[in-house]
Scaffold this motif. Structure first.
Motif, PDB file in Angstrom:
ATOM      1  N   GLN A   1      13.624   2.849   1.109  1.00  0.00           N
ATOM      2  CA  GLN A   1      13.528   2.669  -0.341  1.00  0.00           C
ATOM      3  C   GLN A   1      12.181   3.093  -0.904  1.00  0.00           C
ATOM      4  O   GLN A   1      12.114   3.848  -1.872  1.00  0.00           O
ATOM      5  N   TYR A   2      11.080   2.618  -0.273  1.00  0.00           N
ATOM      6  CA  TYR A   2       9.764   2.878  -0.835  1.00  0.00           C
ATOM      7  C   TYR A   2       8.844   3.641   0.128  1.00  0.00           C
ATOM      8  O   TYR A   2       7.650   3.752  -0.106  1.00  0.00           O
ATOM      9  N   GLY A   3       9.406   4.156   1.197  1.00  0.00           N
ATOM     10  CA  GLY A   3       8.589   4.841   2.187  1.00  0.00           C
ATOM     11  C   GLY A   3       8.164   6.236   1.764  1.00  0.00           C
ATOM     12  O   GLY A   3       8.460   6.692   0.657  1.00  0.00           O
ATOM     13  N   LEU A   4       7.494   6.927   2.679  1.00  0.00           N
ATOM     14  CA  LEU A   4       6.910   8.221   2.359  1.00  0.00           C
ATOM     15  C   LEU A   4       7.513   9.360   3.171  1.00  0.00           C
ATOM     16  O   LEU A   4       7.040  10.486   3.102  1.00  0.00           O
ATOM     17  N   ARG A   5       8.531   9.067   3.930  1.00  0.00           N
ATOM     18  CA  ARG A   5       9.122  10.112   4.755  1.00  0.00           C
ATOM     19  C   ARG A   5       9.864  11.109   3.874  1.00  0.00           C
ATOM     20  O   ARG A   5      10.529  10.737   2.917  1.00  0.00           O
TER      21      ARG A   5
ATOM     22  N   LYS B   1       5.090  12.276   2.515  1.00  0.00           N
ATOM     23  CA  LYS B   1       4.895  12.690   1.131  1.00  0.00           C
ATOM     24  C   LYS B   1       3.425  12.693   0.734  1.00  0.00           C
ATOM     25  O   LYS B   1       3.064  13.263  -0.300  1.00  0.00           O
ATOM     26  N   ALA B   2       2.593  12.055   1.560  1.00  0.00           N
ATOM     27  CA  ALA B   2       1.151  12.036   1.329  1.00  0.00           C
ATOM     28  C   ALA B   2       0.450  11.908   2.682  1.00  0.00           C
ATOM     29  O   ALA B   2       1.037  11.388   3.634  1.00  0.00           O
TER      30      ALA B   2
ATOM     31  N   LEU C   1       3.515   2.263  10.103  1.00  0.00           N
ATOM     32  CA  LEU C   1       4.519   3.330  10.135  1.00  0.00           C
ATOM     33  C   LEU C   1       5.909   2.811   9.775  1.00  0.00           C
ATOM     34  O   LEU C   1       6.727   3.551   9.208  1.00  0.00           O
ATOM     35  N   LYS C   2       6.179   1.550  10.079  1.00  0.00           N
ATOM     36  CA  LYS C   2       7.459   0.956   9.673  1.00  0.00           C
ATOM     37  C   LYS C   2       7.582   0.987   8.151  1.00  0.00           C
ATOM     38  O   LYS C   2       8.645   1.308   7.597  1.00  0.00           O
ATOM     39  N   ALA C   3       6.488   0.678   7.470  1.00  0.00           N
ATOM     40  CA  ALA C   3       6.501   0.724   6.007  1.00  0.00           C
ATOM     41  C   ALA C   3       6.597   2.169   5.510  1.00  0.00           C
ATOM     42  O   ALA C   3       7.298   2.453   4.531  1.00  0.00           O
ATOM     43  N   VAL C   4       5.915   3.080   6.188  1.00  0.00           N
ATOM     44  CA  VAL C   4       5.961   4.496   5.810  1.00  0.00           C
ATOM     45  C   VAL C   4       7.389   5.035   5.885  1.00  0.00           C
ATOM     46  O   VAL C   4       7.816   5.841   5.056  1.00  0.00           O
ATOM     47  N   LEU C   5       8.156   4.565   6.882  1.00  0.00           N
ATOM     48  CA  LEU C   5       9.510   5.065   7.104  1.00  0.00           C
ATOM     49  C   LEU C   5      10.581   4.279   6.354  1.00  0.00           C
ATOM     50  O   LEU C   5      11.770   4.566   6.492  1.00  0.00           O
ATOM     51  N   ASP C   6      10.182   3.296   5.562  1.00  0.00           N
ATOM     52  CA  ASP C   6      11.138   2.510   4.779  1.00  0.00           C
ATOM     53  C   ASP C   6      11.942   3.431   3.852  1.00  0.00           C
ATOM     54  O   ASP C   6      11.392   4.310   3.194  1.00  0.00           O
TER      55      ASP C   6
ATOM     56  N   ALA D   1       0.833  -1.210   0.000  1.00  0.00           N
ATOM     57  CA  ALA D   1       0.000   0.000   0.000  1.00  0.00           C
ATOM     58  C   ALA D   1       0.867   1.259   0.000  1.00  0.00           C
ATOM     59  O   ALA D   1       0.606   2.216  -0.749  1.00  0.00           O
ATOM     60  N   VAL D   2       1.913   1.253   0.820  1.00  0.00           N
ATOM     61  CA  VAL D   2       2.821   2.410   0.880  1.00  0.00           C
ATOM     62  C   VAL D   2       3.520   2.599  -0.463  1.00  0.00           C
ATOM     63  O   VAL D   2       3.639   3.732  -0.951  1.00  0.00           O
ATOM     64  N   LYS D   3       3.965   1.513  -1.070  1.00  0.00           N
ATOM     65  CA  LYS D   3       4.658   1.616  -2.363  1.00  0.00           C
ATOM     66  C   LYS D   3       3.727   2.191  -3.435  1.00  0.00           C
ATOM     67  O   LYS D   3       4.179   2.947  -4.311  1.00  0.00           O
ATOM     68  N   SER D   4       2.450   1.863  -3.371  1.00  0.00           N
ATOM     69  CA  SER D   4       1.523   2.393  -4.374  1.00  0.00           C
ATOM     70  C   SER D   4       1.401   3.913  -4.251  1.00  0.00           C
ATOM     71  O   SER D   4       1.227   4.621  -5.251  1.00  0.00           O
TER      72      SER D   4
END
Length: 299
Positions: free
Chosen positions: A113-117, A272-273, A106-111, A83-86
């Motif tokens: 490579q593909y996160g949103l931070r 980023k979103a 949030l772990k995925a959000v902060l990744d 979902a975060v990558k999309s």
């Protein structure tokens, strides 16, 4: 803007944005998706176990094959990152939490490579419709930052101001809250509030009017401000309540909800979103409110 219904009505229906839902196996989330599609609020990417999503959708009468809904098969462990990558890949504009714990999302959000931070502090921005009050009011930060430093408070205000401006407040008035409305050497919170005010006056915090320290009554009630001789553009008419610690925000948030029967919309800002991080206990109506705020806040 006087109500959250006004917020929902203000979402652009001519160019629909897409919401990616991480682990969409949740009836209340899917009820929100159903209502959003019925009112042409947004399109959706539903990520999670396809069979379970289908069962939950069938239980509430949601057609997963309609235009504007796309289901992506993923395990519970994979759903957040997909979902975060999309959103990272700009296939979606808003990230929404489904039946998944906040830590995993949030772990995925902060990744890296593909996160949103994007280097900013992430902070919680809530918008309340309080019965008997003529206008909506924002509160920050009730969920993310425990005891923010001065620098973090600047970013928290910036996050809230960005959300408010995207939602329709051209130059929001920010009250930096403390227990008193004067600088007290024994109360560090009042020092920070005064510094934030000065930073705003010197252009270091932009697109808003900041004043503080202000006690809660002086921030929201003109009569109280006049009685104490507090004169400012913010006193008694704050659009955003910026609090010193998470305990203050948490108490105010729950007081609004439980004592004042307020309706709320909330997002995580600074990524980023926008991220819709509602509680699993929140009903579909609350999720719709938060979706509308996130859609307004997204670029």
């Amino acid at each position: 803007m006087k109500s959250l219904d006004d917020l929902i009505e203000g979402v652009d229906r001519t160019n629909l944005k897409t919401v990616a839902v991480a682990q969409a196996v949740d009836e209340e989330v899917l009820k929100a998706v159903k209502k959003a599609r019925e009112t042409n609020l947004a399109n959706f990417i539903l990520v999670g176990e396809e069979i379970e999503i289908s069962h939950s959708a069938s239980a509430i009468g949601l057609d997963l094959h309609q235009e504007g809904i796309h289901v992506i098969q993923a395990s519970k462990e994979e759903s957040a990152s997909i979902a975060v990558k999309s959103v990272h890949d700009e296939e979606a504009h808003v990230l929404m939490k489904g039946n998944i714990d906040t830590k995993s999302l949030l772990k995925a959000v902060l990744d890296k490579q593909y996160g949103l931070r994007k280097g900013n502090v992430l902070s919680h921005v809530s918008l309340f419709e309080i019965p008997g009050r003529e206008k909506l009011i924002f509160l920050t930060d009730a969920a993310m930052n425990i005891a923010p430093t001065l620098e973090e408070k600047v970013q928290i205000i910036n996050n809230a101001v960005e959300v408010a401006r995207q939602a329709g407040w051209e130059k929001p008035k920010v009250a930096s809250l403390a227990a008193v409305e004067v600088v007290n050497p024994a109360m560090p919170t009042t020092h920070d509030a005064a510094i934030l005010t000065q930073m705003n006056r010197r252009g270091q915090i932009k697109d808003c009017i900041v004043d503080g320290p202000l006690a809660f009554d002086n921030a929201v009630d003109l009569k109280a401000a006049k009685q104490k001789g507090v004169e400012s553009e913010v006193a008694g008419q704050a659009d955003i309540l910026a609090v010193p610690t998470i305990e203050v925000a948490n108490a105010l948030y729950k007081s609004f909800m439980y004592f004042a029967n307020a309706e709320v919309a909330a997002v995580i800002s600074g990524a980023k979103a926008p991220i819709v991080l509602t509680s699993r206990a929140d009903d579909a109506e609350s999720k719709i409110n938060s979706l509308a705020l996130a859609l307004k806040a997204s670029h």
